[in-house]
Design an enzyme around this catalytic site. Structure first.
Site, PDB file in Angstrom:
ATOM      1  N   ASP A 282      36.615  40.479  36.655  1.00  0.00           N
ATOM      2  CA  ASP A 282      35.705  39.362  36.876  1.00  0.00           C
ATOM      3  C   ASP A 282      34.247  39.842  36.821  1.00  0.00           C
ATOM      4  O   ASP A 282      33.897  40.861  37.428  1.00  0.00           O
ATOM      5  CB  ASP A 282      36.013  38.751  38.257  1.00  0.00           C
ATOM      6  CG  ASP A 282      35.182  37.522  38.530  1.00  0.00           C
ATOM      7  OD1 ASP A 282      35.288  36.565  37.753  1.00  0.00           O
ATOM      8  OD2 ASP A 282      34.419  37.528  39.515  1.00  0.00           O
ATOM      9  N   GLU A 324      35.556  39.791  31.646  1.00  0.00           N
ATOM     10  CA  GLU A 324      35.086  38.402  31.651  1.00  0.00           C
ATOM     11  C   GLU A 324      33.557  38.407  31.551  1.00  0.00           C
ATOM     12  O   GLU A 324      32.852  38.199  32.523  1.00  0.00           O
ATOM     13  CB  GLU A 324      35.541  37.697  32.943  1.00  0.00           C
ATOM     14  CG  GLU A 324      35.251  36.219  32.958  1.00  0.00           C
ATOM     15  CD  GLU A 324      34.171  35.802  33.950  1.00  0.00           C
ATOM     16  OE1 GLU A 324      33.723  34.655  33.874  1.00  0.00           O
ATOM     17  OE2 GLU A 324      33.755  36.622  34.798  1.00  0.00           O
TER      18      GLU A 324
HETATM   19  C1  GLC Z   1      33.477  34.584  37.365  1.00  0.00           C
HETATM   20  C2  GLC Z   1      34.487  33.506  37.698  1.00  0.00           C
HETATM   21  C3  GLC Z   1      33.785  32.397  38.404  1.00  0.00           C
HETATM   22  C4  GLC Z   1      33.163  32.911  39.665  1.00  0.00           C
HETATM   23  C5  GLC Z   1      32.256  34.129  39.384  1.00  0.00           C
HETATM   24  C6  GLC Z   1      31.922  34.853  40.623  1.00  0.00           C
HETATM   25  O1  GLC Z   1      32.528  34.166  36.483  1.00  0.00           O
HETATM   26  O2  GLC Z   1      35.121  33.066  36.520  1.00  0.00           O
HETATM   27  O3  GLC Z   1      34.652  31.319  38.684  1.00  0.00           O
HETATM   28  O4  GLC Z   1      32.413  31.918  40.286  1.00  0.00           O
HETATM   29  O5  GLC Z   1      32.896  35.062  38.546  1.00  0.00           O
HETATM   30  O6  GLC Z   1      33.029  35.577  41.088  1.00  0.00           O
END
Ligand code: GLC
Length: 647
Positions: A282, A324
């Site tokens: 993440d 991500e």
């Molecule tokens: C990523 C997740 C998102 C979250 C962020 C902080 O972007 O996909 O949903 O708010 O991280 O953890």
């Protein structure tokens, strides 16, 4: 390069029970093969750190322990995957991302839903965070207070393990998140830091006053400007400030401290040893901070990811990493690795650029901007792959570059304004019902929330009892899915989209969610509604069957595995996105009409690159098309598409 001293050092650290000549030989070989890279990457970050050498040993021991703890069945699966090579490029993998509680209540129940996925053609699940997270300060589970305890809302670690085992038996794949950038302020480390424990304060970015935070904030963009303005939060318990890039309850971890890296690597191994096939990292863009920068996409963030990748390769080689990184197109590409680390960093990234471009094309009915961005997207290195998607749990950011819009002959500011208005229902006659997310009046930026169905016009059409626009909305939904399924990469459907869930506004009544309109597109599944997939002609059945048909086509065609084999066709008609894919002397054509009118595509488009086909089989409609003369046209209905294989 081989490093004799390091080799000797590793030998000394190995447990007595590690059988380097026997059952652990492959592990040992991988360890030695990656050792120099691991050391080099580690030194890049921590060579000056007072605790650098000790933490390095701890890291090596973490790798050794991970191998010791890896179950035999997972080691066998590692072997099968290694023999397959790039197993994750396959056209036979298709995923769904879901919140366990909102989808079916609990992990136990999820185990009873596997036949639903199989029926749809899904064999890969991304479970949104299931580890412990405070109920009203959760960010959908992305504020983790215990990385190893499944939250009671979902069940137990045993339930998670049971689902994983059931899925493994069926040959399915599982993905969960490692929330690398931050913890909840209720995590044990944060609690101790609040109590004044200096060891744990060093796990976060702590400051005695606002001097440095003010410096950082000069160049740091805000992620949630409405719900959580600024990037620092005052901690009254210890009278200090802590860095909180996301919500004020999400404390950023300090990777300048090697202990943090080692602790998080250990957590990654804990997940890998649960049998997780793909680990979603993440928010990797944020893991290193530097005053005077945006604190995103920094070189050190890549060093950390490379280091994690090399370590995972050694002790859990069957686990792939997804980064991500929802950032600018050029930056996303770097998460696959660059230079000598090309294809040796993250195995996957989200094709966030193309996702947003699909929405661009759908709103404008024009594929110019999409085409202007492809030169960047096509740079993805071989041996890595995309997660291709149309919607996910997050907002849609129009993150592609201004120059791409300008290349399409448009004014970037005006075009983005049009898109935001179009999807938030502020454009005259727009069929879309969504909302702006994270509007920042200081920069004029905003992203878009809304479910696939609502953004495609289904909600409005149903409200208006408008049969024609309901029909168009269904077509748009399937067009958007089809376009992302055949693009190369692993498709990831967002739960609910397979039956056309429209926005759910109940979040407004929940104080833990009302400040975040992303909840409008995170539905609670009503299984009575889902039963309508059994009744021919219902909206649910049409979307479900269409999605199912698309996935079955994809599974049959090895040409659409991620061979990096896409060539975009000359844009003979700017409303149509058309590409071909070549593999093993085979060729296929894919054409998608993004506009509300009937459009025409010259048959010449299919002949530009030899050999010219005489007939084409459309896998979608299961009919044959005869290729006409150059003065004749393939006629495309509004929002229709073709999946064409030369006879
Ligand atoms: C990523 C997740 C998102 C979250 C962020 C902080 O972007 O996909 O949903 O708010 O991280 O953890």
């Amino acid at each position: 390069m081989y490093d004799y001293k390091l080799h000797e050092h590793i030998n000394k650290l190995l447990h007595a029970e590690t059988d380097i000549a026997g059952k652990d030989n492959l592990f040992y070989t991988r360890f030695l093969a990656n050792a120099s890279a691991i050391k080099e990457l580690y030194d890049e970050l921590y060579t000056q750190h007072s605790n650098g050498a000790a933490a390095f040993d701890k890291m090596l021991q973490t790798i050794i322990a991970a191998n010791t703890n890896r179950a035999e069945v997972l080691k066998q699966r590692d072997l099968v995957k290694s023999e397959e090579g790039y197993w994750f490029l396959s056209n036979k993998i298709a995923g769904m991302s879901l919140y366990v509680d909102r989808f079916c209540g609990s992990l136990k129940r999820l185990g009873t839903k596997l036949s639903y996925f199989e029926r749809l053609g899904i064999n890969f699940l991304h479970l949104m965070p299931v580890f412990e997270s405070p109920a009203n300060e959760s960010d959908g589970g992305y504020a983790v207070s215990n990385f190893r305890k499944v939250d009671e809302r979902f069940g137990t670690l045993g339930d998670l393990k049971a689902v994983q085992e059931k899925m493994l038996k069926k040959g399915m794949y599982l993905m969960i998140d490692i929330v690398l950038n931050h913890t909840s302020h209720r995590h044990e480390w944060a609690q101790k830091a609040k109590e004044g424990d200096a060891y744990y304060q060093d796990f976060f970015y702590f400051f005695n006053d606002r001097t440095l935070p003010d410096e950082y904030e000069k160049t740091m963009p805000e992620v949630f400007p409405e719900a959580a303005p600024g990037s620092f939060t005052y901690v009254p318990e210890c009278n200090k400030w802590v860095m909180t890039v996301f919500h004020n309850y999400q404390w950023d971890l300090n990777y300048r401290n090697p202990e943090v890296l080692v602790a998080m690597l250990d957590t990654i191994f804990f997940y890998a040893n649960l049998g997780i096939d793909i680990i979603r990292i993440d928010a990797p863009a944020f893991i290193w901070k530097e005053i005077g920068t945006t604190c995103q996409n920094l070189r050190e963030a890549h060093t950390i990811l490379r280091l994690l990748k090399q370590c995972v390769q050694v002790a859990a080689p069957g686990a792939a990493l997804l980064g991500e990184a929802i950032v600018a197109p050029k930056e996303i590409m770097k998460y696959f690795g660059t230079g000598s680390y090309t294809a040796k960093e993250c195995d996957f990234a989200y094709n966030a650029t193309h996702m947003a471009l699909q929405w661009d094309a759908l709103a404008s009915g024009n594929t110019r901007v999409m085409l202007a961005a492809q030169h960047e997207i096509l740079k993805k290195p071989h041996g890595t792959s995309w997660i291709t998607y149309t919607r996910c749990h997050d907002d849609i950011g129009l993150g592609y570059d201004d120059y791409m819009i300008e290349k399409a002959g448009l004014n970037a500011y005006e075009h983005r304004t049009f898109l935001k208005n179009f999807y938030s229902g502020n454009f005259p006659n727009s069929p879309a019902k969504g909302a702006l997310f994270a509007s920042n009046p200081k920069t004029g930026d905003a992203r878009i929330s809304g479910s696939l169905a609502s953004l495609c016009g289904l909600e409005k059409a149903l409200d208006d009892k408008d049969i024609y626009h309901t029909e168009l909305a269904i077509r748009k939904i399937l067009l958007m899915q089809a376009h992302s399924f055949f693009l190369g990469g692993v498709p990831m459907i967002f739960y609910g989209d397979e039956v056309g869930y429209t926005n759910d506004y109940s979040y407004l009544k929940d104080k833990g969610k009302s400040y975040d309109n992303r909840w409008m597109h995170r539905p609670v599944i009503d299984w009575e509604k889902n039963k309508r997939i059994e009744t021919k002609g219902t909206i649910e059945e049409r979307i479900f069957s269409g999605t199912q048909h698309l996935l079955s086509i994809r599974r049959k065609l090895s040409i659409v595995a991620d061979h990096s084999n896409i060539t975009w066709l000359t844009p003979h008609n700017i409303h149509i996105a058309a590409y071909m894919r070549d593999f093993d002397d085979k060729r296929m054509f894919f054409a998608f009409n993004f506009c509300a009118d009937v459009v025409f595509l010259t048959w010449f488009a299919f002949k530009e690159k030899n050999p010219a086909p005489a007939r084409l089989y459309d896998h979608w409609s299961k009919t044959y098309l005869t290729v006409g003369g150059d003065h004749e046209y393939l006629i495309m209905e509004p929002y229709s598409f073709y999946v064409l294989e030369p006879e």
